[in-house]
Design a protein around this motif. Structure first.
Motif, mmCIF file in Angstrom:
data_model
loop_
_atom_site.group_PDB
_atom_site.id
_atom_site.type_symbol
_atom_site.label_atom_id
_atom_site.label_comp_id
_atom_site.label_asym_id
_atom_site.label_seq_id
_atom_site.Cartn_x
_atom_site.Cartn_y
_atom_site.Cartn_z
ATOM 1 N N PRO A 113 -14.940 16.481 25.206
ATOM 2 C CA PRO A 113 -15.631 16.771 26.468
ATOM 3 C C PRO A 113 -16.383 18.101 26.456
ATOM 4 O O PRO A 113 -17.420 18.227 27.121
ATOM 5 C CB PRO A 113 -14.489 16.786 27.495
ATOM 6 C CG PRO A 113 -13.447 15.898 26.906
ATOM 7 C CD PRO A 113 -13.518 16.154 25.435
ATOM 8 N N ASP A 114 -15.873 19.062 25.690
ATOM 9 C CA ASP A 114 -16.561 20.345 25.595
ATOM 10 C C ASP A 114 -17.903 20.195 24.883
ATOM 11 O O ASP A 114 -18.882 20.871 25.223
ATOM 12 C CB ASP A 114 -15.703 21.355 24.839
ATOM 13 C CG ASP A 114 -14.418 21.688 25.588
ATOM 14 O OD1 ASP A 114 -14.439 21.623 26.824
ATOM 15 O OD2 ASP A 114 -13.405 21.981 24.924
ATOM 16 N N LEU A 115 -17.935 19.304 23.898
ATOM 17 C CA LEU A 115 -19.191 19.055 23.190
ATOM 18 C C LEU A 115 -20.217 18.446 24.135
ATOM 19 O O LEU A 115 -21.404 18.804 24.117
ATOM 20 C CB LEU A 115 -18.941 18.120 21.995
ATOM 21 C CG LEU A 115 -20.161 17.806 21.121
ATOM 22 C CD1 LEU A 115 -20.719 19.082 20.511
ATOM 23 C CD2 LEU A 115 -19.786 16.813 20.036
ATOM 24 N N ALA A 133 -22.940 28.092 29.219
ATOM 25 C CA ALA A 133 -21.906 27.120 28.872
ATOM 26 C C ALA A 133 -21.102 27.598 27.672
ATOM 27 O O ALA A 133 -19.872 27.432 27.626
ATOM 28 C CB ALA A 133 -22.542 25.764 28.579
ATOM 29 N N SER A 134 -21.781 28.227 26.713
ATOM 30 C CA SER A 134 -21.084 28.753 25.540
ATOM 31 C C SER A 134 -20.110 29.858 25.936
ATOM 32 O O SER A 134 -18.978 29.908 25.438
ATOM 33 C CB SER A 134 -22.098 29.303 24.531
ATOM 34 O OG SER A 134 -23.000 28.298 24.118
ATOM 35 N N GLN A 135 -20.551 30.730 26.838
ATOM 36 C CA GLN A 135 -19.676 31.809 27.296
ATOM 37 C C GLN A 135 -18.444 31.262 28.012
ATOM 38 O O GLN A 135 -17.336 31.765 27.825
ATOM 39 C CB GLN A 135 -20.460 32.739 28.226
ATOM 40 C CG GLN A 135 -21.568 33.514 27.532
ATOM 41 C CD GLN A 135 -22.449 34.261 28.511
ATOM 42 O OE1 GLN A 135 -22.512 33.945 29.691
ATOM 43 N NE2 GLN A 135 -23.152 35.276 28.020
ATOM 44 N N ILE A 136 -18.638 30.222 28.808
ATOM 45 C CA ILE A 136 -17.517 29.600 29.519
ATOM 46 C C ILE A 136 -16.510 29.022 28.534
ATOM 47 O O ILE A 136 -15.294 29.217 28.657
ATOM 48 C CB ILE A 136 -18.024 28.505 30.476
ATOM 49 C CG1 ILE A 136 -18.845 29.121 31.613
ATOM 50 C CG2 ILE A 136 -16.864 27.695 31.049
ATOM 51 C CD1 ILE A 136 -19.547 28.110 32.482
ATOM 52 N N LEU A 137 -17.021 28.323 27.528
ATOM 53 C CA LEU A 137 -16.130 27.695 26.545
ATOM 54 C C LEU A 137 -15.443 28.730 25.664
ATOM 55 O O LEU A 137 -14.283 28.554 25.282
ATOM 56 C CB LEU A 137 -16.917 26.707 25.685
ATOM 57 C CG LEU A 137 -17.398 25.434 26.398
ATOM 58 C CD1 LEU A 137 -18.172 24.548 25.430
ATOM 59 C CD2 LEU A 137 -16.219 24.669 26.979
ATOM 60 N N ILE A 138 -16.159 29.800 25.321
ATOM 61 C CA ILE A 138 -15.541 30.850 24.505
ATOM 62 C C ILE A 138 -14.374 31.487 25.260
ATOM 63 O O ILE A 138 -13.307 31.750 24.691
ATOM 64 C CB ILE A 138 -16.578 31.915 24.118
ATOM 65 C CG1 ILE A 138 -17.551 31.345 23.084
ATOM 66 C CG2 ILE A 138 -15.898 33.172 23.559
ATOM 67 C CD1 ILE A 138 -18.716 32.256 22.759
ATOM 68 N N ARG A 197 -12.504 30.082 27.468
ATOM 69 C CA ARG A 197 -11.379 29.155 27.591
ATOM 70 C C ARG A 197 -10.731 28.811 26.263
ATOM 71 O O ARG A 197 -9.508 28.720 26.151
ATOM 72 C CB ARG A 197 -11.831 27.863 28.286
ATOM 73 C CG ARG A 197 -10.679 26.879 28.527
ATOM 74 C CD ARG A 197 -11.132 25.677 29.323
ATOM 75 N NE ARG A 197 -12.163 24.919 28.642
ATOM 76 C CZ ARG A 197 -11.922 24.086 27.615
ATOM 77 N NH1 ARG A 197 -10.682 23.946 27.144
ATOM 78 N NH2 ARG A 197 -12.894 23.404 27.062
ATOM 79 N N THR A 198 -11.545 28.599 25.232
ATOM 80 C CA THR A 198 -11.000 28.126 23.956
ATOM 81 C C THR A 198 -10.659 29.259 22.994
ATOM 82 O O THR A 198 -9.886 29.060 22.058
ATOM 83 C CB THR A 198 -12.005 27.200 23.249
ATOM 84 O OG1 THR A 198 -13.192 27.942 22.917
ATOM 85 C CG2 THR A 198 -12.384 26.027 24.149
ATOM 86 N N GLN A 199 -11.283 30.440 23.200
ATOM 87 C CA GLN A 199 -11.093 31.563 22.279
ATOM 88 C C GLN A 199 -11.522 31.198 20.857
ATOM 89 O O GLN A 199 -10.911 31.610 19.882
ATOM 90 C CB GLN A 199 -9.628 32.032 22.289
ATOM 91 C CG GLN A 199 -9.179 32.617 23.624
ATOM 92 C CD GLN A 199 -9.942 33.862 24.003
ATOM 93 O OE1 GLN A 199 -9.860 34.889 23.327
ATOM 94 N NE2 GLN A 199 -10.712 33.789 25.085
ATOM 95 N N GLU A 200 -12.601 30.397 20.766
ATOM 96 C CA GLU A 200 -13.147 30.011 19.457
ATOM 97 C C GLU A 200 -14.633 30.374 19.426
ATOM 98 O O GLU A 200 -15.502 29.492 19.427
ATOM 99 C CB GLU A 200 -12.949 28.517 19.206
ATOM 100 C CG GLU A 200 -11.491 28.092 19.136
ATOM 101 C CD GLU A 200 -11.337 26.619 18.804
ATOM 102 O OE1 GLU A 200 -12.207 26.071 18.100
ATOM 103 O OE2 GLU A 200 -10.356 26.015 19.256
ATOM 104 N N PRO A 201 -14.954 31.665 19.404
ATOM 105 C CA PRO A 201 -16.355 32.075 19.503
ATOM 106 C C PRO A 201 -17.226 31.601 18.347
ATOM 107 O O PRO A 201 -18.386 31.226 18.565
ATOM 108 C CB PRO A 201 -16.272 33.612 19.539
ATOM 109 C CG PRO A 201 -14.955 33.931 18.909
ATOM 110 C CD PRO A 201 -14.037 32.803 19.295
#
Length: 220
Positions: A14-16, A178-183, A185-189
């Motif tokens: 879903p993140d993709l 969107a990338s900042q939001i996911l980074i 949450r996931t801590q996978e920059p």
């Protein structure tokens, strides 16, 4: 037994899709801004060419401001100033307005260069053949001048598409936001930024390739 609360979760499918949707938003705001900005820039470029010093003092001075002031400052100032004059604009609308004017400011110089690239003798010859001023612009200036500045215009298009990432400061969830939001949450920059870069490449590369082929076909 006490429950364990998980604040972070790994990257998932879903993140993709979230990134893909943000890439479409980036494409949409870019296409809209570039399309309108190109038309306005062409008009401003014509005014700068025909108006000479008078247009340079008026229109040219205003366009110089938008070319000189960093885009991020323009976005923040406009978004915060608009409500003061009664304009209720969301981040998307504010981004479109500023990106459009910014594009127009860049394209105006490109358009003026295209007009001035057409030899004066050729324009005089077209008028001596009975062409009107507007026919001369349409059949002589546009094809020849457009061919001369087409690579520069493509450079503006690609630049504005990348600069659209700055609209994220207003809260518009495009690809960078969107990338900042996911980074967060996931801590996978590394993974997130690599995917974001891939999406930007997927948006820009077809334009570059098509422009190169179109330019080759135009030169034949």
């Amino acid at each position: 037994m006490q429950e364990t609360i998980t604040f972070f979760s790994g990257f998932s499918t879903p993140d993709l899709w979230f990134l893909a949707d943000a890439a479409l938003k980036t494409l949409w705001i870019s296409v809209l801004s570039i399309s309108i900005g190109t038309v306005l820039g062409g008009i401003f470029g014509w005014m700068l060419h025909e108006g000479k010093w008078m247009a340079a003092l008026t229109v040219g001075s205003i366009l110089d401001i938008f070319r000189s002031v960093p885009l991020i400052i323009q976005l923040v100032l406009f978004y915060n100033f608009a409500p003061m004059v009664g304009l209720s604009l969301d981040p998307f609308a504010s981004g479109v307005v500023i990106l459009t004017i910014y594009t127009a400011a860049l394209v105006s110089n490109v358009a003026r260069g295209g007009i001035e690239a057409v030899p004066v003798s050729m324009r005089k010859a077209s008028r001596s053949l009975g062409m009107s001023y507007w026919q001369d612009l349409r059949h002589i200036v546009l094809p020849i001048g457009g061919r001369a500045v087409f690579p520069a215009w493509i450079g503006v298009v690609l630049g504005v598409m990348k600069d659209s990432a700055l609209v994220s400061v207003l809260g518009y969830v495009e690809l960078l936001k969107a990338s900042q939001i996911l980074i967060t949450r996931t801590q996978e920059p590394f993974l997130i930024l690599a995917l974001a870069g891939a999406f930007y490449f997927a948006l820009s590369y077809p334009i570059s390739r098509y422009a190169a082929k179109f330019e080759q076909r135009w030169a034949q």
